[in-house]
Design a protein around this motif. Structure first.
Motif, PDB file in Angstrom:
ATOM      1  N   VAL A 255     -52.187  24.874  60.939  1.00  0.00           N
ATOM      2  CA  VAL A 255     -51.039  24.039  60.630  1.00  0.00           C
ATOM      3  C   VAL A 255     -50.701  22.980  61.609  1.00  0.00           C
ATOM      4  CG1 VAL A 255     -48.560  24.526  60.324  1.00  0.00           C
ATOM      5  CG2 VAL A 255     -50.247  25.787  59.045  1.00  0.00           C
TER       6      VAL A 255
ATOM      7  N   TYR B 105     -43.595  29.788  58.978  1.00  0.00           N
ATOM      8  CA  TYR B 105     -44.411  29.362  60.354  1.00  0.00           C
ATOM      9  C   TYR B 105     -43.699  30.091  61.480  1.00  0.00           C
ATOM     10  CZ  TYR B 105     -46.571  25.942  57.417  1.00  0.00           C
ATOM     11  OH  TYR B 105     -47.073  25.094  56.620  1.00  0.00           O
TER      12      TYR B 105
ATOM     13  N   LEU C  88     -40.991  27.089  54.543  1.00  0.00           N
ATOM     14  CA  LEU C  88     -42.414  26.725  55.265  1.00  0.00           C
ATOM     15  C   LEU C  88     -42.214  26.988  56.775  1.00  0.00           C
ATOM     16  CD1 LEU C  88     -44.524  23.942  53.414  1.00  0.00           C
ATOM     17  CD2 LEU C  88     -44.916  26.533  53.661  1.00  0.00           C
ATOM     18  N   ASN C  89     -41.032  26.355  57.046  1.00  0.00           N
ATOM     19  CA  ASN C  89     -40.770  26.602  58.660  1.00  0.00           C
ATOM     20  C   ASN C  89     -40.460  27.931  58.929  1.00  0.00           C
ATOM     21  OD1 ASN C  89     -39.009  23.431  58.613  1.00  0.00           O
ATOM     22  ND2 ASN C  89     -40.870  23.791  59.369  1.00  0.00           N
TER      23      ASN C  89
ATOM     24  N   TRP D  32     -43.867  27.621  69.773  1.00  0.00           N
ATOM     25  CA  TRP D  32     -43.674  27.055  68.460  1.00  0.00           C
ATOM     26  C   TRP D  32     -42.287  27.637  67.687  1.00  0.00           C
ATOM     27  CZ3 TRP D  32     -46.807  23.967  65.929  1.00  0.00           C
ATOM     28  CH2 TRP D  32     -46.647  23.640  64.569  1.00  0.00           C
TER      29      TRP D  32
ATOM     30  N   GLY E 239     -50.519  19.002  61.093  1.00  0.00           N
ATOM     31  CA  GLY E 239     -49.242  18.427  61.307  1.00  0.00           C
ATOM     32  C   GLY E 239     -49.267  17.577  62.612  1.00  0.00           C
TER      33      GLY E 239
ATOM     34  N   GLN F  16     -54.305  30.554  61.260  1.00  0.00           N
ATOM     35  CA  GLN F  16     -53.504  29.894  60.226  1.00  0.00           C
ATOM     36  C   GLN F  16     -52.800  28.867  60.731  1.00  0.00           C
ATOM     37  OE1 GLN F  16     -51.908  33.181  57.956  1.00  0.00           O
ATOM     38  NE2 GLN F  16     -53.649  32.851  56.403  1.00  0.00           N
ATOM     39  N   LEU F  17     -51.886  29.381  61.771  1.00  0.00           N
ATOM     40  CA  LEU F  17     -50.913  28.801  62.504  1.00  0.00           C
ATOM     41  C   LEU F  17     -51.574  27.539  63.042  1.00  0.00           C
ATOM     42  CD1 LEU F  17     -47.749  28.661  62.797  1.00  0.00           C
ATOM     43  CD2 LEU F  17     -47.910  29.911  64.771  1.00  0.00           C
TER      44      LEU F  17
ATOM     45  N   GLU G 148     -47.966  19.275  69.081  1.00  0.00           N
ATOM     46  CA  GLU G 148     -48.598  20.180  68.020  1.00  0.00           C
ATOM     47  C   GLU G 148     -50.085  20.435  68.078  1.00  0.00           C
ATOM     48  OE1 GLU G 148     -47.399  19.339  64.025  1.00  0.00           O
ATOM     49  OE2 GLU G 148     -45.059  19.267  64.721  1.00  0.00           O
TER      50      GLU G 148
END
Length: 125
Positions: free
Chosen positions: A15, A109, A105-106, A82, A19, A11-12, A55
């Motif tokens: 993202v 994450y 959201l941040n 991260w 991004g 998932q990360l 990223e």
């Protein structure tokens, strides 16, 4: 636990990849008009694109070392980096927008990254 770490890492990584691609290839003006992208108005194009490339590298760093078994210690290192990135994102979004949904959201994450870093260092080592 290992399955949960793989899911969180996937998932990360997703993202980070999305991004990173958007920051690298979408024009800065279009990013600035998007929700949560106001911060790019005050940043140089080079900085935004560099952040995007980092990223993209993070997306690979969260998955490939564990998948290949080559230098798997890079996964928790990437996750720790991260965490630092998300702390910077929280500060930046707060300065530009005040408390916002993007900050939530941040935080999510950041939590995923902390779970991955600790899990890959301890449980799944």
């Amino acid at each position: 636990m290992n399955t949960a770490l793989w899911i969180a890492g996937g998932q990360l990584a997703f993202v980070a990849l999305v991004g990173g691609i958007s920051k690298t290839f979408v024009p800065k003006e279009k990013l600035a008009a998007a929700p949560g992208g106001q911060w790019t108005r005050n940043a140089s194009t080079g900085f935004v694109k560099t952040l995007g490339v980092l990223e993209i590298l993070a997306a690979f760093g969260l998955i490939l070392p564990a998948l290949t078994g080559i230098a798997p210690v890079l996964v928790p290192i990437t996750a720790a980096c991260w965490i630092l990135l998300m702390i910077g994102a929280l500060i930046t979004h707060y300065r530009n927008e005040g408390i916002s949904r993007i900050m939530l959201l941040n935080i999510v994450y950041l939590g995923l990254a902390a779970f991955i870093a600790l899990g890959r260092l301890t449980v799944a080592a």
